[in-house]
Design an enzyme around this catalytic site. Structure first.
Site, PDB file in Angstrom:
ATOM      1  N   GLN A 111       3.912  32.581  38.830  1.00 54.11           N
ATOM      2  CA  GLN A 111       5.262  32.643  38.091  1.00 54.11           C
ATOM      3  C   GLN A 111       5.162  33.299  36.829  1.00 54.11           C
ATOM      4  O   GLN A 111       6.332  33.572  36.093  1.00 54.11           O
ATOM      5  CB  GLN A 111       6.047  31.295  38.115  1.00 54.11           C
ATOM      6  CG  GLN A 111       5.940  30.587  39.561  1.00 54.11           C
ATOM      7  CD  GLN A 111       6.345  29.127  39.455  1.00 54.11           C
ATOM      8  OE1 GLN A 111       7.357  28.805  39.349  1.00 54.11           O
ATOM      9  NE2 GLN A 111       5.421  28.019  39.439  1.00 54.11           N
ATOM     10  N   VAL A 113       4.506  35.688  33.610  1.00 55.32           N
ATOM     11  CA  VAL A 113       4.932  37.218  33.292  1.00 55.32           C
ATOM     12  C   VAL A 113       3.861  37.612  32.330  1.00 55.32           C
ATOM     13  O   VAL A 113       4.076  38.860  31.717  1.00 55.32           O
ATOM     14  CB  VAL A 113       6.033  37.385  33.218  1.00 55.32           C
ATOM     15  CG1 VAL A 113       7.013  37.309  34.275  1.00 55.32           C
ATOM     16  CG2 VAL A 113       6.579  36.438  31.827  1.00 55.32           C
ATOM     17  N   ASP A 114       2.662  36.887  31.980  1.00 51.56           N
ATOM     18  CA  ASP A 114       1.957  37.110  30.868  1.00 51.56           C
ATOM     19  C   ASP A 114       0.745  37.966  31.098  1.00 51.56           C
ATOM     20  O   ASP A 114      -0.058  38.578  30.156  1.00 51.56           O
ATOM     21  CB  ASP A 114       1.567  35.946  30.066  1.00 51.56           C
ATOM     22  CG  ASP A 114       1.066  34.858  31.108  1.00 51.56           C
ATOM     23  OD1 ASP A 114       0.071  35.298  32.042  1.00 51.56           O
ATOM     24  OD2 ASP A 114       1.141  33.663  30.716  1.00 51.56           O
ATOM     25  N   HIS A 129       7.302  36.741  39.532  1.00 48.11           N
ATOM     26  CA  HIS A 129       8.338  36.837  38.575  1.00 48.11           C
ATOM     27  C   HIS A 129       8.284  38.118  37.804  1.00 48.11           C
ATOM     28  O   HIS A 129       8.910  38.210  36.691  1.00 48.11           O
ATOM     29  CB  HIS A 129       8.440  35.678  37.772  1.00 48.11           C
ATOM     30  CG  HIS A 129       8.942  34.019  38.471  1.00 48.11           C
ATOM     31  ND1 HIS A 129       9.121  33.036  38.094  1.00 48.11           N
ATOM     32  CD2 HIS A 129       9.363  34.193  39.833  1.00 48.11           C
ATOM     33  CE1 HIS A 129       9.409  32.232  39.035  1.00 48.11           C
ATOM     34  NE2 HIS A 129       9.748  32.891  39.889  1.00 48.11           N
ATOM     35  N   GLY A 197      -0.001  23.522  36.535  1.00 46.13           N
ATOM     36  CA  GLY A 197       0.775  23.759  35.355  1.00 46.13           C
ATOM     37  C   GLY A 197       2.178  24.475  35.749  1.00 46.13           C
ATOM     38  O   GLY A 197       2.956  25.152  35.129  1.00 46.13           O
ATOM     39  N   THR A 198       2.841  24.087  36.919  1.00 49.07           N
ATOM     40  CA  THR A 198       4.247  24.293  37.207  1.00 49.07           C
ATOM     41  C   THR A 198       5.208  22.934  37.082  1.00 49.07           C
ATOM     42  O   THR A 198       4.499  22.057  37.827  1.00 49.07           O
ATOM     43  CB  THR A 198       4.675  25.099  38.272  1.00 49.07           C
ATOM     44  OG1 THR A 198       5.809  25.485  38.574  1.00 49.07           O
ATOM     45  CG2 THR A 198       3.818  24.831  39.775  1.00 49.07           C
ATOM     46  N   ASN A 223      -1.642  18.761  36.335  1.00 51.66           N
ATOM     47  CA  ASN A 223      -0.578  19.018  35.407  1.00 51.66           C
ATOM     48  C   ASN A 223      -0.409  17.556  34.748  1.00 51.66           C
ATOM     49  O   ASN A 223      -0.459  16.416  35.213  1.00 51.66           O
ATOM     50  CB  ASN A 223       0.810  18.998  36.291  1.00 51.66           C
ATOM     51  CG  ASN A 223       1.934  19.378  35.366  1.00 51.66           C
ATOM     52  OD1 ASN A 223       2.023  18.786  34.286  1.00 51.66           O
ATOM     53  ND2 ASN A 223       2.941  20.233  35.870  1.00 51.66           N
ATOM     54  N   PRO A 224      -0.509  17.660  33.195  1.00 48.14           N
ATOM     55  CA  PRO A 224      -0.361  16.304  32.592  1.00 48.14           C
ATOM     56  C   PRO A 224       0.660  15.537  32.889  1.00 48.14           C
ATOM     57  O   PRO A 224       0.522  14.243  32.782  1.00 48.14           O
ATOM     58  CB  PRO A 224      -0.320  16.717  31.194  1.00 48.14           C
ATOM     59  CG  PRO A 224      -0.686  18.239  31.105  1.00 48.14           C
ATOM     60  CD  PRO A 224      -0.382  18.761  32.399  1.00 48.14           C
TER      61      PRO A 224
HETATM   62  P1  OAD Z   1       7.903  24.813  33.200  1.00 50.95           P
HETATM   63  O1  OAD Z   1       8.106  25.190  31.591  1.00 50.95           O
HETATM   64  O2  OAD Z   1       9.195  24.571  33.912  1.00 50.95           O
HETATM   65  O3  OAD Z   1       6.821  23.955  33.418  1.00 50.95           O
HETATM   66  C1  OAD Z   1       5.620  23.885  32.901  1.00 50.95           C
HETATM   67  C2  OAD Z   1       4.829  22.799  33.299  1.00 50.95           C
HETATM   68  O4  OAD Z   1       3.536  22.721  32.622  1.00 50.95           O
HETATM   69  C3  OAD Z   1       5.226  21.195  33.214  1.00 50.95           C
HETATM   70  O5  OAD Z   1       5.148  20.515  34.361  1.00 50.95           O
HETATM   71  C4  OAD Z   1       4.263  20.554  32.285  1.00 50.95           C
HETATM   72  O6  OAD Z   1       3.792  19.436  32.384  1.00 50.95           O
HETATM   73  C5  OAD Z   1       2.790  21.613  32.425  1.00 50.95           C
HETATM   74  N1  OAD Z   1       1.902  21.848  31.504  1.00 50.95           N
HETATM   75  C6  OAD Z   1       2.106  21.975  30.010  1.00 50.95           C
HETATM   76  N2  OAD Z   1       0.770  22.054  29.414  1.00 50.95           N
HETATM   77  C7  OAD Z   1       0.029  22.315  30.571  1.00 50.95           C
HETATM   78  C8  OAD Z   1      -1.340  22.429  30.558  1.00 50.95           C
HETATM   79  N3  OAD Z   1      -2.314  22.491  29.487  1.00 50.95           N
HETATM   80  N4  OAD Z   1      -1.917  22.156  31.853  1.00 50.95           N
HETATM   81  C9  OAD Z   1      -1.345  22.187  33.038  1.00 50.95           C
HETATM   82  N5  OAD Z   1      -0.116  22.067  33.163  1.00 50.95           N
HETATM   83  C10 OAD Z   1       0.432  21.781  31.774  1.00 50.95           C
HETATM   84  O7  OAD Z   1       7.251  26.244  33.854  1.00 50.95           O
HETATM   85  P2  OAD Z   1       7.248  26.887  35.193  1.00 50.95           P
HETATM   86  O8  OAD Z   1       7.003  25.908  36.255  1.00 50.95           O
HETATM   87  O9  OAD Z   1       6.397  27.920  35.144  1.00 50.95           O
HETATM   88  O10 OAD Z   1      11.280  31.627  35.576  1.00 50.95           O
HETATM   89  O11 OAD Z   1       8.584  27.573  35.489  1.00 50.95           O
HETATM   90  C11 OAD Z   1       9.032  28.255  36.322  1.00 50.95           C
HETATM   91  C12 OAD Z   1       9.805  29.371  36.091  1.00 50.95           C
HETATM   92  O12 OAD Z   1      11.015  28.860  35.436  1.00 50.95           O
HETATM   93  C13 OAD Z   1       9.470  30.658  35.138  1.00 50.95           C
HETATM   94  O13 OAD Z   1       8.555  31.339  35.833  1.00 50.95           O
HETATM   95  C14 OAD Z   1      10.488  31.077  34.454  1.00 50.95           C
HETATM   96  C15 OAD Z   1      11.305  29.615  34.432  1.00 50.95           C
HETATM   97  O14 OAD Z   1      12.773  29.892  34.137  1.00 50.95           O
HETATM   98  C16 OAD Z   1      11.814  32.984  35.258  1.00 50.95           C
HETATM   99  O15 OAD Z   1      11.872  33.301  34.056  1.00 50.95           O
HETATM  100  C17 OAD Z   1      12.273  33.633  36.443  1.00 50.95           C
END
Ligand code: OAD
Length: 255
Positions: A111, A113-114, A129, A197-198, A223-224
């Site tokens: 997901q 975009v980096d 995405h 990490g989602t 995921n933490p």
């Molecule tokens: P989120 O910000 O919703 O979730 C990030 C997740 O990563 C959280 O559950 C954190 O607990 C976890 N996390 C944080 N640090 C971590 C680490 N070091 N290792 C592993 N996990 C860690 O991001 P996404 O799930 O990517 O969409 O969000 C999904 C979409 O929502 C994105 O692609 C974006 C956003 O709106 C669009 O812009 C269309």
């Protein structure tokens, strides 16, 4: 080994990874957190805690103020360009190399975009995405990923008389159909699924975790923090992916 990790569970997950016929990994912003890229939903540092998605990440927002939206995405593009892949990205690239060298299947759905997975050497990547590095002409739909950084002005006019929009998926937009089709095909036949990490709250991407469970794949969640889909995980590791993934890879004896 990150503290608090159950070594027996890690060995079992690594064994499942090493023996899998078809592996799919889904990554979210957390996998890039250790590269210095903010996530979206972290209460303090998340992008959506600081910025209003409705003003920046929708087709309406771009129509209302293309200069503001272009600048915001361009600044994110520049920040990502300055960051480097972390040990989690590298471990995923290594896992892909080893699995595909053995004639098995590996697909990475992201997901993010980096572009950090591609920069780390992953090849079978589906960008669900889009990408901060691809801009699209509003008139012809032509994609450009060679536009100067920063853009010379906001919004940037295209040769065809339109403007360049960020090549990402906004709220209210469909995901690229081809990407979704290829992702769904990979998930249908996978026997091991990694959710890394989602937050698992944005669909349709999060639906791939449910589909994987539906076809009986074993699921590893890294995921933490727990997620609404943690209950589907066969193994759950509450650790940063940059620490956990290298251990998972090293513990797997691929034959
Ligand atoms: P989120 O910000 O919703 O979730 C990030 C997740 O990563 C959280 O559950 C954190 O607990 C976890 N996390 C944080 N640090 C971590 C680490 N070091 N290792 C592993 N996990 C860690 O991001 P996404 O799930 O990517 O969409 O969000 C999904 C979409 O929502 C994105 O692609 C974006 C956003 O709106 C669009 O812009 C269309």
């Amino acid at each position: 080994m990150p503290s608090g990790i159950d070594e027996t569970a890690l060995r079992a997950a690594a064994e499942a990874l090493a023996g899998a016929r078809s592996v799919v990994a889904l990554t979210g912003a957390g996998v890039s957190a250790e590269s210095g890229i903010p996530t979206f939903r972290d209460a303090m540092t998340g992008l959506w805690a600081k910025f209003d998605a409705q003003r920046l990440a929708t087709p309406d927002a771009f129509e209302r103020d293309p200069a503001l939206v272009s600048r915001w995405y361009d600044e994110r593009r520049m920040r990502c360009a300055r960051c480097v892949p972390n040990a989690g990205h590298s471990a995923l690239a290594s896992i892909e190399r080893v699995i595909t060298a053995r004639g098995r299947s590996f697909t990475l759905l992201t997901q993010n975009v980096d572009r950090l997975h591609l920069r780390a050497g992953s090849e079978r990547v589906i960008e669900l995405h889009g990408s901060l590095f691809a801009w699209r002409c509003t008139v012809t739909g032509t994609k450009r990923d060679d536009l100067p950084m920063p853009l010379p002005n906001y919004p940037l006019q295209s040769e065809a008389g339109g403007i360049y929009r960020p090549g990402v998926v906004w709220f209210g937009e469909e995901l690229p159909a081809g990407a979704v089709r290829r992702a769904a095909r990979a998930v249908e036949s996978c026997d091991l699924f990694l959710s890394i990490g989602t937050s698992g709250v944005v669909y349709p991407a999060a639906g791939f975790i449910e589909s994987a469970a539906g076809v009986g794949a074993r699921i590893i969640e890294i995921n933490p923090e727990p997620t609404p889909l943690s209950h589907l995980a066969t193994w759950r590791f509450a650790a940063p992916s940059g620490e956990l993934l290298p251990h998972l890879f090293e513990s797997a004896s691929f034959t």
